[in-house]
Design a protein around this motif. Sequence first.
Motif, PDB file in Angstrom:
ATOM      1  N   GLU A   1       1.246  51.997  -7.792  1.00 25.74           N
ATOM      2  CA  GLU A   1       1.743  51.229  -8.931  1.00 25.74           C
ATOM      3  C   GLU A   1       3.023  50.483  -8.600  1.00 25.74           C
ATOM      4  O   GLU A   1       3.512  49.698  -9.401  1.00 25.74           O
ATOM      5  N   GLY A   2       3.601  50.727  -7.405  1.00 31.13           N
ATOM      6  CA  GLY A   2       4.808  50.025  -6.996  1.00 31.13           C
ATOM      7  C   GLY A   2       6.091  50.773  -7.267  1.00 31.13           C
ATOM      8  O   GLY A   2       7.176  50.274  -6.966  1.00 31.13           O
ATOM      9  N   ALA A   3       6.020  52.000  -7.823  1.00 31.01           N
ATOM     10  CA  ALA A   3       7.214  52.803  -8.090  1.00 31.01           C
ATOM     11  C   ALA A   3       7.486  53.725  -6.916  1.00 31.01           C
ATOM     12  O   ALA A   3       6.587  54.075  -6.153  1.00 31.01           O
ATOM     13  N   ILE A   4       8.740  54.127  -6.760  1.00 31.41           N
ATOM     14  CA  ILE A   4       9.102  55.033  -5.675  1.00 31.41           C
ATOM     15  C   ILE A   4       8.474  56.391  -5.919  1.00 31.41           C
ATOM     16  O   ILE A   4       8.565  56.950  -7.016  1.00 31.41           O
ATOM     17  N   ALA A   5       7.798  56.931  -4.895  1.00 32.24           N
ATOM     18  CA  ALA A   5       7.105  58.206  -5.026  1.00 32.24           C
ATOM     19  C   ALA A   5       8.099  59.329  -5.275  1.00 32.24           C
ATOM     20  O   ALA A   5       9.205  59.329  -4.736  1.00 32.24           O
ATOM     21  N   GLY A   6       7.676  60.303  -6.062  1.00 26.74           N
ATOM     22  CA  GLY A   6       8.548  61.425  -6.382  1.00 26.74           C
ATOM     23  C   GLY A   6       8.920  61.403  -7.852  1.00 26.74           C
ATOM     24  O   GLY A   6       8.511  60.518  -8.609  1.00 26.74           O
ATOM     25  N   PRO A   7       9.726  62.360  -8.302  1.00 26.51           N
ATOM     26  CA  PRO A   7      10.104  62.406  -9.713  1.00 26.51           C
ATOM     27  C   PRO A   7      11.006  61.237 -10.086  1.00 26.51           C
ATOM     28  O   PRO A   7      11.757  60.717  -9.262  1.00 26.51           O
ATOM     29  N   ARG A   8      10.924  60.834 -11.331  1.00 25.42           N
ATOM     30  CA  ARG A   8      11.743  59.719 -11.811  1.00 25.42           C
ATOM     31  C   ARG A   8      13.226  60.035 -11.723  1.00 25.42           C
ATOM     32  O   ARG A   8      14.064  59.138 -11.593  1.00 25.42           O
ATOM     33  N   VAL A   9      13.560  61.326 -11.767  1.00 25.11           N
ATOM     34  CA  VAL A   9      14.961  61.725 -11.692  1.00 25.11           C
ATOM     35  C   VAL A   9      15.578  61.317 -10.360  1.00 25.11           C
ATOM     36  O   VAL A   9      16.797  61.207 -10.241  1.00 25.11           O
ATOM     37  N   LEU A  10      14.751  61.046  -9.362  1.00 26.26           N
ATOM     38  CA  LEU A  10      15.261  60.628  -8.062  1.00 26.26           C
ATOM     39  C   LEU A  10      16.112  59.366  -8.182  1.00 26.26           C
ATOM     40  O   LEU A  10      17.171  59.258  -7.550  1.00 26.26           O
ATOM     41  N   GLU A  11      15.677  58.419  -8.998  1.00 26.54           N
ATOM     42  CA  GLU A  11      16.426  57.175  -9.150  1.00 26.54           C
ATOM     43  C   GLU A  11      17.706  57.390  -9.949  1.00 26.54           C
ATOM     44  O   GLU A  11      18.652  56.603  -9.817  1.00 26.54           O
ATOM     45  N   HIS A  12      17.753  58.425 -10.769  1.00 20.05           N
ATOM     46  CA  HIS A  12      18.970  58.702 -11.525  1.00 20.05           C
ATOM     47  C   HIS A  12      20.026  59.404 -10.667  1.00 20.05           C
ATOM     48  O   HIS A  12      21.211  59.323 -10.980  1.00 20.05           O
ATOM     49  N   MET A  13      19.607  60.058  -9.606  1.00 18.38           N
ATOM     50  CA  MET A  13      20.536  60.821  -8.776  1.00 18.38           C
ATOM     51  C   MET A  13      21.319  59.944  -7.815  1.00 18.38           C
ATOM     52  O   MET A  13      22.408  60.319  -7.392  1.00 18.38           O
ATOM     53  N   VAL A  14      20.784  58.797  -7.449  1.00 18.08           N
ATOM     54  CA  VAL A  14      21.422  57.966  -6.439  1.00 18.08           C
ATOM     55  C   VAL A  14      22.316  56.932  -7.114  1.00 18.08           C
ATOM     56  O   VAL A  14      22.249  56.686  -8.310  1.00 18.08           O
ATOM     57  N   ASP A  15      23.183  56.304  -6.299  1.00 16.34           N
ATOM     58  CA  ASP A  15      24.111  55.296  -6.814  1.00 16.34           C
ATOM     59  C   ASP A  15      23.494  53.906  -6.859  1.00 16.34           C
ATOM     60  O   ASP A  15      23.900  53.066  -7.659  1.00 16.34           O
ATOM     61  N   CYS A  16      22.553  53.645  -5.987  1.00 15.59           N
ATOM     62  CA  CYS A  16      21.982  52.307  -5.888  1.00 15.59           C
ATOM     63  C   CYS A  16      20.496  52.423  -5.542  1.00 15.59           C
ATOM     64  O   CYS A  16      20.134  53.197  -4.652  1.00 15.59           O
TER      65      CYS A  16
ATOM     66  N   GLY B   1      13.224  51.390  -1.407  1.00 15.78           N
ATOM     67  CA  GLY B   1      11.784  51.591  -1.512  1.00 15.78           C
ATOM     68  C   GLY B   1      11.032  50.317  -1.207  1.00 15.78           C
ATOM     69  O   GLY B   1      11.541  49.213  -1.415  1.00 15.78           O
ATOM     70  N   GLY B   2       9.817  50.465  -0.705  1.00 15.91           N
ATOM     71  CA  GLY B   2       9.001  49.301  -0.384  1.00 15.91           C
ATOM     72  C   GLY B   2       7.642  49.713   0.129  1.00 15.91           C
ATOM     73  O   GLY B   2       7.430  50.862   0.534  1.00 15.91           O
ATOM     74  N   ASP B   3       6.706  48.769   0.119  1.00 13.37           N
ATOM     75  CA  ASP B   3       5.352  49.029   0.591  1.00 13.37           C
ATOM     76  C   ASP B   3       5.347  49.298   2.091  1.00 13.37           C
ATOM     77  O   ASP B   3       6.248  48.873   2.822  1.00 13.37           O
ATOM     78  N   PRO B   4       4.308  49.989   2.593  1.00 16.03           N
ATOM     79  CA  PRO B   4       4.213  50.203   4.049  1.00 16.03           C
ATOM     80  C   PRO B   4       4.119  48.869   4.796  1.00 16.03           C
ATOM     81  O   PRO B   4       3.401  47.957   4.382  1.00 16.03           O
ATOM     82  N   GLY B   5       4.875  48.756   5.885  1.00 15.23           N
ATOM     83  CA  GLY B   5       4.844  47.557   6.705  1.00 15.23           C
ATOM     84  C   GLY B   5       5.649  46.403   6.159  1.00 15.23           C
ATOM     85  O   GLY B   5       5.591  45.303   6.717  1.00 15.23           O
ATOM     86  N   ILE B   6       6.422  46.610   5.102  1.00 17.35           N
ATOM     87  CA  ILE B   6       7.188  45.522   4.504  1.00 17.35           C
ATOM     88  C   ILE B   6       8.407  45.160   5.341  1.00 17.35           C
ATOM     89  O   ILE B   6       8.923  44.046   5.270  1.00 17.35           O
TER      90      ILE B   6
END
Length: 463
Positions: A228-243, A104-109
């Motif tokens: 706010e700097g968080a990855i868009a979408g449900p918070r469960v998205l970060e729990h589903m991935v390995d990294c 995840g990151g800001d646009p144009g980063i």
Amino acid sequence: MPAAKTLHVCTQCGYETAKWLGRCPECNQFNTMEERAVRLASAKTGGGSAAFLQSPGKKDGAALLLRDIPVDASATQARRGTGIAELDRVLGGGLVAGSLLLLGGDPGIGKSTLLLQICQQMANDDFRILYVSGEESPSQIKLRAQRLKVNPSGLYFLAETDVQAIQEATEKIKPALLLIDSIQTMRLGELTSLPGSVTQVRECTAFFTQLAKARQTAVLLVGHVTKEGAIAGPRVLEHMVDCVLYFEGEGRDSYRVIRAVKNRFGSTHEIGVFEMGEGGLAAIADPSAYMLAGRPIGVPGSAVTCSLEGSRPLLLEVQGLVSTTHFGTPRRTANGMDHNRMVMLMAVLEKRGNYKLATYDSYVNIAGGLRLDEPSADAAIIAAVASCYRNKAIDPGYLIIGEVGLAGELRAVSMPERRITEAARQGFTACVLPAANKKNLKIPEGMRVFGASHIGELLGLLL
């Protein structure tokens, strides 16, 4: 034919309910419930979503003893370096086959630039990479690749947003690495919601999770971030991935930082530092020297501390400034650190150090743009502010580390030897640290170490 039913889903947190509600009971947001038609798997066929997790010879619903579970070490723990040293450090050594990563990151980063540079280093006839873009056309990707001089063999490109079409391309090409740019543009045809919605993002991520585990293909998902700097979408998205990796950096600065906030195959909070140039991202092998470049020498209000980012010691300059206030309430401003902690340290310095700061505005800045969250920088912050208050410069060869408590005491920090060794490598000749850390400490040759148990002793040694 699978049955269908209507659900109301919260667009903020993904909460589902059979009836419409004016306020979501999960996140307490108003008017966020949307009506969506969801297809259900039939009872005869079952969902089958966890079929890829079945162990060989295991019957459905049967539990196995841990010692009886077969492990294919060559498939599950095979790592392959990306060819980018700073990125390999963050990943814990490289990409693991069958892993799912989220960037995840800001646009144009520079997310798409990083993906192409990974392709340049890794793609060949024996390691195929499929780059899927739902945002750019093939010609746009080609122009960026030419600018970055990226033209490896074994790199395939697909402009598609339908995950079923991506699955068909994956079965045909059989890539070892699948790049999805971005997950918010992907859609599952069975769902009626629009791409980027909570349901689509969650279900598409689950789809790519199954694909990665079933085919032992590493999958890297690019995710948009909110204001706010968080990855868009449900918070469960970060729990589903390995990294989970965050790409950080200020638009006005050339440096970029990749930070691991979750890693099932390595340590968390590791960082990789890059510099953005005309040829793309260049790894910075010595970030401490990079962050200290341009440091003023002999100027009051400057101190150097060492922060641990994962397992990496990183030297940072702390700048403090005090000036007479023209208002009834003094101003407290912190840049690069927690504002509340800065206010607390100012109160400790005034009460325990007898510094009259009630009539002064106080400013603290972490030079270089990095955010400092570790309490080991407390002593350096107090030293920088006191140095400016007394208009006396701190010896530029001193490193200052230590956590400060409300009683003004200096508390021990973790891994002091690693911090002192990094300082000695950068040419520092002395270190002031908590007295508790000085016991049984291996001191590098040419380095002097002073212990202090209170901020009074600390400031006495420095000023």
